[in-house]
Scaffold this active site. Structure first.
Site, PDB file in Angstrom:
ATOM      1  N   HIS A 417      -4.405 -15.880  22.775  1.00  0.00           N
ATOM      2  CA  HIS A 417      -5.548 -16.595  22.152  1.00  0.00           C
ATOM      3  C   HIS A 417      -7.260 -16.708  22.061  1.00  0.00           C
ATOM      4  O   HIS A 417      -7.880 -15.774  21.662  1.00  0.00           O
ATOM      5  CB  HIS A 417      -4.764 -17.710  20.768  1.00  0.00           C
ATOM      6  CG  HIS A 417      -5.966 -18.365  19.986  1.00  0.00           C
ATOM      7  ND1 HIS A 417      -7.099 -19.210  20.438  1.00  0.00           N
ATOM      8  CD2 HIS A 417      -6.723 -17.485  18.909  1.00  0.00           C
ATOM      9  CE1 HIS A 417      -7.704 -19.431  19.244  1.00  0.00           C
ATOM     10  NE2 HIS A 417      -7.058 -18.428  17.995  1.00  0.00           N
ATOM     11  N   ARG A 507     -14.006   3.379  49.054  1.00  0.00           N
ATOM     12  CA  ARG A 507     -13.961   2.679  49.942  1.00  0.00           C
ATOM     13  C   ARG A 507     -12.374   1.978  50.015  1.00  0.00           C
ATOM     14  O   ARG A 507     -11.671   1.159  48.855  1.00  0.00           O
ATOM     15  CB  ARG A 507     -15.160   1.290  49.863  1.00  0.00           C
ATOM     16  CG  ARG A 507     -16.543   1.830  50.242  1.00  0.00           C
ATOM     17  CD  ARG A 507     -17.374   1.009  50.507  1.00  0.00           C
ATOM     18  NE  ARG A 507     -18.352   1.129  50.574  1.00  0.00           N
ATOM     19  CZ  ARG A 507     -19.630   1.493  49.584  1.00  0.00           C
ATOM     20  NH1 ARG A 507     -19.053   0.548  48.374  1.00  0.00           N
ATOM     21  NH2 ARG A 507     -20.747   1.969  49.971  1.00  0.00           N
ATOM     22  N   ARG A 574     -12.703   7.207  50.564  1.00  0.00           N
ATOM     23  CA  ARG A 574     -12.744   7.588  51.856  1.00  0.00           C
ATOM     24  C   ARG A 574     -11.679   6.022  52.785  1.00  0.00           C
ATOM     25  O   ARG A 574     -11.135   5.143  52.316  1.00  0.00           O
ATOM     26  CB  ARG A 574     -13.909   6.435  52.884  1.00  0.00           C
ATOM     27  CG  ARG A 574     -14.299   6.528  53.913  1.00  0.00           C
ATOM     28  CD  ARG A 574     -15.882   5.643  54.520  1.00  0.00           C
ATOM     29  NE  ARG A 574     -15.816   4.464  54.232  1.00  0.00           N
ATOM     30  CZ  ARG A 574     -17.118   3.929  54.108  1.00  0.00           C
ATOM     31  NH1 ARG A 574     -18.009   4.494  54.647  1.00  0.00           N
ATOM     32  NH2 ARG A 574     -16.968   2.502  53.785  1.00  0.00           N
ATOM     33  N   GLU A 676     -22.133  10.599  59.604  1.00  0.00           N
ATOM     34  CA  GLU A 676     -22.891   9.809  59.613  1.00  0.00           C
ATOM     35  C   GLU A 676     -22.956   9.403  61.268  1.00  0.00           C
ATOM     36  O   GLU A 676     -23.700   8.064  61.998  1.00  0.00           O
ATOM     37  CB  GLU A 676     -21.872   8.581  59.485  1.00  0.00           C
ATOM     38  CG  GLU A 676     -20.789   8.908  59.895  1.00  0.00           C
ATOM     39  CD  GLU A 676     -19.730   7.207  59.184  1.00  0.00           C
ATOM     40  OE1 GLU A 676     -19.938   6.340  58.501  1.00  0.00           O
ATOM     41  OE2 GLU A 676     -18.258   7.561  59.227  1.00  0.00           O
ATOM     42  N   GLY A 697     -23.563   9.508  55.525  1.00  0.00           N
ATOM     43  CA  GLY A 697     -24.021   8.180  55.564  1.00  0.00           C
ATOM     44  C   GLY A 697     -24.874   7.888  55.948  1.00  0.00           C
ATOM     45  O   GLY A 697     -25.120   7.814  57.620  1.00  0.00           O
ATOM     46  N   SER A 698     -25.858   8.027  55.163  1.00  0.00           N
ATOM     47  CA  SER A 698     -27.200   7.098  55.593  1.00  0.00           C
ATOM     48  C   SER A 698     -27.092   5.420  56.199  1.00  0.00           C
ATOM     49  O   SER A 698     -27.896   5.925  57.534  1.00  0.00           O
ATOM     50  CB  SER A 698     -27.932   6.822  54.384  1.00  0.00           C
ATOM     51  OG  SER A 698     -27.951   6.460  53.946  1.00  0.00           O
ATOM     52  N   ASN A 699     -26.360   4.986  55.809  1.00  0.00           N
ATOM     53  CA  ASN A 699     -26.665   3.479  56.746  1.00  0.00           C
ATOM     54  C   ASN A 699     -26.246   3.738  58.581  1.00  0.00           C
ATOM     55  O   ASN A 699     -26.961   3.597  59.488  1.00  0.00           O
ATOM     56  CB  ASN A 699     -25.517   2.584  56.221  1.00  0.00           C
ATOM     57  CG  ASN A 699     -26.493   1.936  55.320  1.00  0.00           C
ATOM     58  OD1 ASN A 699     -27.175   2.178  54.447  1.00  0.00           O
ATOM     59  ND2 ASN A 699     -25.582   1.361  53.843  1.00  0.00           N
ATOM     60  N   ASP A 700     -25.834   4.466  58.574  1.00  0.00           N
ATOM     61  CA  ASP A 700     -24.839   4.248  60.163  1.00  0.00           C
ATOM     62  C   ASP A 700     -26.121   5.689  60.668  1.00  0.00           C
ATOM     63  O   ASP A 700     -25.960   5.218  62.521  1.00  0.00           O
ATOM     64  CB  ASP A 700     -23.438   4.555  59.887  1.00  0.00           C
ATOM     65  CG  ASP A 700     -22.239   3.641  60.055  1.00  0.00           C
ATOM     66  OD1 ASP A 700     -23.044   2.176  60.624  1.00  0.00           O
ATOM     67  OD2 ASP A 700     -21.289   3.933  59.231  1.00  0.00           O
ATOM     68  N   CYS A 748     -23.818   9.545  50.675  1.00  0.00           N
ATOM     69  CA  CYS A 748     -22.244   8.119  49.607  1.00  0.00           C
ATOM     70  C   CYS A 748     -23.747   7.473  49.942  1.00  0.00           C
ATOM     71  O   CYS A 748     -23.142   6.573  50.258  1.00  0.00           O
ATOM     72  CB  CYS A 748     -20.969   8.344  49.852  1.00  0.00           C
ATOM     73  SG  CYS A 748     -20.427   8.353  51.502  1.00  0.00           S
TER      74      CYS A 748
END
Length: 791
Positions: A417, A507, A574, A676, A697-700, A748
């Protein structure tokens, strides 16, 4: 010829709503039209609206009711309670007309000798597409004997003047005189010995229409509708169901602490009792997968017949073991929102201590002072903007629920409810917390967030959040495919409604962390675990065949939810990329993980998969992906391998995938590699011999190219920038190699979400897809469509 006051369900159709109300007309429609299609509905009969009006004509009853309602202020809760009770007492004291009594006796006798029935209400204005009177009128179960049936029917008539029903009609603009009531007398399904629940032909939170949402609990379904229990929940993907494949994409084991059963010693109207459910039953799903899918098939047939999203109650008879549809009505909240040219999203900008949590309703955020309400007599204490906290809500509470900024309850699931009314009112609710009335303190300021997935959180204090209105009108065509990074499967049905070309990064870590929470090695070792770890694992794997099945099935559910949400678009999953410190945080993880000084460049990605110490865990992930693709048929799922340092690792991973039934090209499978590491760019063409493309993977890539730990702070962190020329050189090499070899190439990483100019550079370099965080999709889409220019 005298008009009949009682009609058999089999003689009713939907055009009889004015005669017998929406609920009874719908029962007649299903019995007469859907029985041949396999939908099982118990028979019975209904009193007409005219019978109700003739009943009210006795002893000037209608005039007395009109008199007291004409001066009523429905927002005065105490006055509403007094007037409502007076009207109900008048109705109970009024005798039935002779013709109505005779017809009732005749139809009850035709059902058989002292048949057990349910007596339900059906208002002639209820269950319309733009208004729901659900839960306002009474239902009486396990009624045996003619006189008891008549008594229950009078209680049903009286319930048209429940406090909430009176207030709802006023707020919706319905004239009390126009609304009449029909009583439905339906052969009783013995779900007291089986199970029951509610299902919807759309997701109740996002409005996503490609799933059936099923709730289930032991005993009579009133506990689910009222919110007295936290039920089991299931999502069934309609296209997969239609293909004849296993179609349950998500399960949630509910607490199911109570069940309602018949009390054979009680009088009519009081013929049920609530009893505890055994611990063993609580740790099992209340219905089987086969039963969930059978219910979903019924739901699809019903939805197709009515040509609109539907809200359906069902029961499983514990004696004959069969599933029955008890009633069906239009879904009245999310289906009314369709066609809007904008999507409103909420997002927390800060967090604090979580005081308690439960099931999120409404995907919104509210905040205010806690007001703990223990019964209906305290309702007038709720002020505009308060957070209403209670054990569970009751239909009589509706007049004050609309004042609340949010609602929090101890008990209830997503079809209870409190959840239904919160959706109608457009306010967030967190239900089924278990301990809200104990953990929250009267007058404290809190923030109630339902914008973070299935779980709703009550945070300490008034926190900052934002509301975003996302325009969904026709967008210009961008020069590149825009995909999304989606970590949380619980938000997939919501995110898939944004403009997109699929999921560029899903992920597995989020699924393992949130939906499983146990280190895979601990599950492989079960039951040979020391206490208390063994007991903790047993608590989490409840409802599943084994510890290993739990791990595989939960990963498969997370992946399948994403695959179903975005079907038939590509969803690139991934495989796990936990670092050793992150794995150690899982239940039992410290037993199996090494201590590393710098886990960021340690035992992670492909190196784990090929190492003998982790290979059995990796094989479980492969089995989950194979189940989703090959058994469920969601072949839009693709696989991505993270952090591949060497060509040897690449070769070994591909061999392992094949050995576990995931061979490139088989059943259309593509295997993508995360690009990456600088080595991936330098040797791009060699790596691409093993894979169907790269996802950057641009961060790594930035941290390893510039030598800056992406987790570090301090002065050096200001130099971390994906747009650095050295990083761009690496990315350019990777993109060119993919283009040369005709392979897929996308990105990504975080960079394009943070920097639209970086996204524009990638387009100019020839990137095929850009996968963005959902909250930046529209902004970046428009930026790129304008050729990298702001408005």
């Amino acid at each position: 010829m005298t008009e009949k006051y009682v009609l058999d369900f089999a003689h009713l159709r939907m055009h009889d709503v004015e005669k017998v109300g929406g609920k009874n007309a719908s029962l007649g429609e299903m019995i007469s039209q859907l029985t041949e299609k396999g939908v099982r509905v118990p028979g019975g009969f209904a009193t007409t609206a005219e019978a109700y009006r003739v009943f009210l004509a006795h002893q000037g009853l209608a005039d007395r009711i009109d008199g007291v309602l004409s001066t009523l202020d429905v927002d005065d809760v105490k006055q509403l309670a007094v007037v409502g009770k007076q009207i109900r007492d008048w109705i109970m004291a009024t005798p039935l007309p002779a013709q109505l009594e005779a017809e009732m006796a005749e139809h009850y006798a035709l059902l058989g000798d002292n048949v057990t029935v349910a007596v339900r209400s059906s208002a002639t204005a209820e269950d319309l597409p733009d208004a729901s009177f659900a839960g306002q009128q009474e239902t009486f179960l396990n009624i045996v004997g003619y006189q008891n049936v008549v008594d229950a029917m009078k209680h049903v008539f009286a319930s048209l003047y429940n406090d909430r029903a009176i207030a709802y009609r006023v707020h919706k603009g319905f004239d009390h005189k126009v609304v009449a009531l029909s009583a439905g007398i339906q052969r009783m399904v013995r779900s007291d010995k089986g199970a029951a629940g509610v299902l919807f032909t759309i997701d109740t939170e996002s409005g996503f229409d490609q799933v059936v949402f099923v709730t289930a609990s032991y005993g009579l379904g009133e506990t689910v509708v009222q919110g007295a229990v936290n039920p089991d929940e299931f999502f069934v993907h309609k296209p997969t169901l239609a293909a004849g494949r296993p179609a349950i994409v998500r399960r949630h084991l509910g607490g199911k602490a109570l069940k309602m059963e018949f009390d054979i010693e009680s009088v009519a109207g009081k013929s049920v009792r609530t009893v505890p459910v055994s611990q063993a039953e609580r740790h099992q799903f209340s219905i089987s997968d086969a039963e969930v899918e059978e219910l979903a098939r019924y739901a699809v047939i019903i939805e197709q017949h009515y040509q609109r999203p539907m809200d359906v109650e069902w029961g499983r008879d514990g004696i004959d073991g069969k599933l029955y549809i008890l009633q069906a009505r239009p879904e009245t909240v999310k289906s009314q929102e369709s066609g809007s040219d904008k999507l409103t999203k909420f997002r927390m900008l800060e967090t604090s201590r979580v005081i308690t949590e439960g099931r999120a309703i409404g995907q919104k955020i509210g905040q205010g002072k806690v007001r703990i309400i223990r019964n209906v007599s305290e309702m007038d204490r709720v002020q505009e903007g308060d957070v209403l906290v209670s054990d569970m809500t009751d239909p009589d509470w509706e007049p004050v629920m609309k004042r609340a900024a949010a609602i929090v309850t101890n008990r209830g699931g997503r079809t209870c409810h409190a959840a239904i009314i919160a959706r109608e009112l457009g306010i967030p609710a967190v239900v089924g917390c278990g301990d809200a009335t104990q953990m929250l303190r009267e007058g404290d300021e809190v923030t109630v967030s339902c914008a973070e997935g299935d779980a709703g959180f009550i945070y300490e204090g008034l926190l900052k959040f934002e509301r975003m209105d996302v325009a969904l009108q026709t967008l210009p065509t961008p020069p590149v495919k825009i995909m999304m990074n989606v970590g949380n499967p619980e938000l997939a049905f919501d995110f898939c409604q944004l403009p997109n070309d699929g999921v560029g990064l899903a992920r597995l870590e989020f699924i393992i962390n949130r939906m499983i929470g146990i280190h895979p090695k601990a599950l492989l070792a079960y039951p040979n675990l020391a206490e208390p770890l063994k007991s903790q694992v047993e608590e989490r794997i409840a409802g599943y065949r084994s510890a290993i099945d739990f791990y595989i099935d939960k990963i498969a559910e997370g992946i399948a939810t994403l695959g179903a949400a975005f079907h038939p678009k590509k969803v690139i999953v991934r495989l796990s990329d936990f670092k050793s410190n992150e794995y150690a945080n899982l239940l039992g993880g410290t037993e199996y993980e090494p201590h590393e000084e710098n886990p960021m460049i340690g035992f992670r990605g492909a190196a784990r998969y090929v190492d003998k110490s982790f290979r059995d865990c990796f094989e479980l992930e492969c089995r989950a992906v194979k189940k989703v693709r090959d058994v469920m048929g969601l072949t839009n799922i693709e696989v991505m391998i993270p952090f591949v340092r060497t060509l040897k690792e690449a070769e070994c991973v591909i061999e392992l995938l094949e050995r576990n039934g995931l061979k490139r090209g088989e059943n259309g499978l593509r295997v993508i590699m995360m690009c990456e590491i600088p080595a991936n760019a330098v040797l791009a063409e060699q790596f691409l011999q093993f894979f169907d493309g790269f996802s950057i993977g641009s961060n790594d890539m930035t941290q390893l190219t510039l030598g800056i730990d992406r987790d570090s702070g301090g002065p050096v962190s200001t130099s971390f920038d994906e747009r650095d020329e050295a990083v761009k050189a690496m990315l350019s090499m990777s993109i060119k190699a993919c283009r040369k070899l005709g392979k897929y190439v996308g990105i990504c990483g975080q960079g394009p979400s943070d920097h639209p100019d970086f996204a524009q550079w990638l387009v100019e370099e020839g990137i095929e897809t850009i996968s963005l965080n959902p909250d930046t999709v529209i902004e970046t889409w428009l930026f790129l469509a304008r050729g990298g220019k702001t408005e």
